[in-house]
Design a protein around this motif. Structure first.
Motif, mmCIF file in Angstrom:
data_model
loop_
_atom_site.group_PDB
_atom_site.id
_atom_site.type_symbol
_atom_site.label_atom_id
_atom_site.label_comp_id
_atom_site.label_asym_id
_atom_site.label_seq_id
_atom_site.Cartn_x
_atom_site.Cartn_y
_atom_site.Cartn_z
ATOM 1 N N SER A 56 69.490 32.430 48.626
ATOM 2 C CA SER A 56 69.018 31.869 47.741
ATOM 3 C C SER A 56 69.049 30.087 48.414
ATOM 4 O O SER A 56 69.775 29.837 49.811
ATOM 5 C CB SER A 56 69.402 31.094 46.608
ATOM 6 N N TRP A 64 66.389 27.224 44.838
ATOM 7 C CA TRP A 64 65.096 28.747 44.643
ATOM 8 C C TRP A 64 65.415 29.823 45.164
ATOM 9 O O TRP A 64 66.352 30.114 46.177
ATOM 10 C CB TRP A 64 63.558 28.875 45.401
ATOM 11 N N LYS A 65 65.659 31.277 44.166
ATOM 12 C CA LYS A 65 65.752 32.488 44.960
ATOM 13 C C LYS A 65 64.465 33.296 44.802
ATOM 14 O O LYS A 65 64.215 33.315 43.519
ATOM 15 C CB LYS A 65 66.936 32.990 43.886
ATOM 16 N N SER A 66 64.510 34.642 45.202
ATOM 17 C CA SER A 66 63.537 35.363 44.996
ATOM 18 C C SER A 66 63.773 36.939 45.131
ATOM 19 O O SER A 66 64.098 37.253 46.921
ATOM 20 C CB SER A 66 61.734 34.659 45.556
ATOM 21 N N ILE A 88 57.127 39.532 41.714
ATOM 22 C CA ILE A 88 57.534 38.755 42.310
ATOM 23 C C ILE A 88 58.065 38.059 41.807
ATOM 24 O O ILE A 88 57.831 37.167 40.899
ATOM 25 C CB ILE A 88 56.671 37.567 43.136
ATOM 26 N N ILE A 90 61.130 35.028 40.208
ATOM 27 C CA ILE A 90 61.930 33.939 41.343
ATOM 28 C C ILE A 90 63.125 33.151 40.113
ATOM 29 O O ILE A 90 62.115 33.384 38.622
ATOM 30 C CB ILE A 90 60.243 32.973 41.790
ATOM 31 N N ARG A 92 64.999 29.782 39.862
ATOM 32 C CA ARG A 92 64.866 28.837 40.120
ATOM 33 C C ARG A 92 66.300 27.963 39.264
ATOM 34 O O ARG A 92 65.809 27.918 37.854
ATOM 35 C CB ARG A 92 63.683 27.268 40.486
ATOM 36 N N LEU A 109 51.788 30.076 46.407
ATOM 37 C CA LEU A 109 52.246 31.354 46.441
ATOM 38 C C LEU A 109 51.888 32.466 47.147
ATOM 39 O O LEU A 109 50.722 32.708 45.942
ATOM 40 C CB LEU A 109 52.513 31.267 44.144
ATOM 41 N N ARG A 140 63.511 31.389 35.225
ATOM 42 C CA ARG A 140 62.374 32.879 35.954
ATOM 43 C C ARG A 140 60.887 32.663 35.639
ATOM 44 O O ARG A 140 60.676 32.398 34.430
ATOM 45 C CB ARG A 140 63.204 34.226 34.984
ATOM 46 N N LEU A 159 56.045 30.366 49.564
ATOM 47 C CA LEU A 159 55.985 29.492 48.058
ATOM 48 C C LEU A 159 55.926 27.994 49.089
ATOM 49 O O LEU A 159 57.052 27.773 49.585
ATOM 50 C CB LEU A 159 57.662 29.911 47.619
#
Length: 189
Positions: A56, A64-66, A88, A90, A92, A109, A140, A159
């Protein structure tokens, strides 16, 4: 009886040519003005931050993490020959009070492949509240991008976080200075 000869419309042709010239010159002027702003330091160029797979990153008080996965089709949709979807996910979360009011969806995006081609990703589901996020609580967001099947396993997410703040009154949106939108996050696969 022969049909009457076709009338030429020189005025419409001239107006169309003039309009095309104005559009072309306007686009060129806008592009050169943008380059001027970047070179003179009045506008910052985009900064790309590479995020390793599964990690992240915190940008502008939001973490943010994806993760990316490949799915053959959208739920409830027919398969499209030669294409697949990049799913995807995501997550946050607000790191502090300043991040709690940054509730807008990302400004941009995209997914991109190794050759630099990009495809737009559309958000299908978002659990983020519109007014304020709880600090530390993960929210999410799910997005999908349709890509060629050959590139589906290699695409990465680009992003751009939005600088919108939910605590700015609507009447002051155009007069309030916000942080520049210059950060682009590249989530590796």
């Amino acid at each position: 009886m022969a049909p009457p000869p076709r009338r030429r419309r020189p005025v419409l042709t001239a107006l169309g040519a003039a309009a095309a010239l104005v559009v072309a010159l306007g686009a060129l002027t806008y592009d050169r003005y943008h380059v001027y702003l970047v070179r003179s330091g009045q506008s910052s160029p985009m900064r790309e931050q590479v995020v390793p797979a599964g990690q992240s990153v915190t940008v502008k008080h939001v973490s943010w993490k994806s993760t990316l996965a490949t799915v053959p089709q959208l739920p409830g949709d027919k398969p499209q020959p030669g294409t697949a979807y990049a799913k995807i996910d995501i997550v946050r979360s607000a790191v502090d009070a300043d991040g709690a009011v940054k509730t807008a969806k990302p400004k941009e995006l995209f997914v991109t492949d190794r050759q630099g081609r990009t495809w737009v990703a559309l958000v299908a589901d978002d659990t983020t509240p519109t007014e304020k996020m709880e600090i530390g609580k993960p929210y999410r967001m799910t997005a999908y991008a349709r890509v060629p099947q050959a590139q589906a396993g290699e695409v990465e997410l680009l992003l751009t976080p939005s600088n919108y703040r939910a605590d700015i009154p609507t009447s002051e949106l155009m007069t309030t200075k916000t942080e520049p939108e210059q950060d682009v996050l590249r989530f590796k696969r």
